[in-house]
Enzyme design. Structure first.
Site, PDB file in Angstrom:
ATOM      1  CE1 TYR A  74      -3.450  -1.943   5.738  1.00 38.15           C
ATOM      2  CE2 TYR A  74      -3.221   0.151   4.625  1.00 38.15           C
ATOM      3  CZ  TYR A  74      -3.349  -1.092   4.588  1.00 38.15           C
ATOM      4  OH  TYR A  74      -3.406  -1.511   3.046  1.00 38.15           O
ATOM      5  CB  SER A  95      -0.902   0.080   1.481  1.00 37.44           C
ATOM      6  OG  SER A  95      -1.412   1.325   1.405  1.00 37.44           O
TER       7      SER A  95
END
Length: 202
Positions: free
Chosen positions: A96, A83
């Site tokens: 995250y 990501s």
């Protein structure tokens, strides 16, 4: 990807089925938006277990099969869907961000460790993709999830990321895409997203 017995079963099935040409590590997920101070540690554990340890487990289990497959094809591919959160931090992304930064670092070290072998380590780092990602992050709050994508012209979908993966693994064996960042045109940066039509400035 979080259970050693399941990973061992996958390895056995893959080895029984013949040479392996590519491994795509696509398991992941973001849970919650709490601050670092107010972090729910179970969520952080789940993010690290899936994004980081799951990636390590699968790579370690399937490297022998990938090496075997590389003899037939000229290269073996280890792909991980990370990501842009693994490259840029943002408020509410503590767990995250940390997990995806760790996954990015894991791939960088692996690339060094595999130097000299016909194995490519490919990182696909998506930005905003319209899937159930936000629904999971916002714990089932559909309105909050929908707001993320509201007004974004042509947001990416899962098929766009799949196409990037296919392109990377179908390139000639000597061509290695170390890092591919994939964002919708409307997304200039992690939290800089244009809402509304995309039109030339005059």
């Amino acid at each position: 990807m979080t259970d050693d017995a399941d990973v061992a079963r996958i390895r056995s099935e893959v080895e029984a089925g013949g040479p392996l040409h590519a491994l795509v590590n696509n398991a992941g997920g973001a849970f919650g938006t709490e601050s670092v101070e107010e972090a729910i540690l179970e969520d952080w554990r789940a993010m690290f277990e899936t994004n980081v340890l799951g990636t390590q487990r699968m790579i370690a289990a399937l490297l022998p099969a990938l090496r075997e497959g590389s003899l037939e094809r000229g290269s073996g591919d280890i792909v991980a869907v990370t990501s842009i959160a693994g490259h840029t931090v943002y408020p509410g992304g503590g767990g995250y961000n940390a997990a995806k930064h760790a996954q990015h670092a894991l791939l960088g070290v692996l690339r060094l460790e595999l130097g000299g072998e016909p194995l490519r380590v490919i990182e696909i780092a998506p930005g905003m993709v319209k899937t159930d990602f936000s629904l999971v992050r916002y714990r089932g709050d559909q309105a909050a999830a929908d707001a993320v994508y509201a007004g974004v012209e042509h947001p990416l979908v899962a098929d766009d990321i799949a196409e990037a993966i296919v392109h990377a693994v179908e390139l000639p064996p000597h061509v290695d895409l170390d890092l591919v960042v994939v964002k919708p045109v409307a997304q200039s940066a992690v939290r800089v997203i244009h809402k509304g039509p995309l039109t030339p400035k005059r």
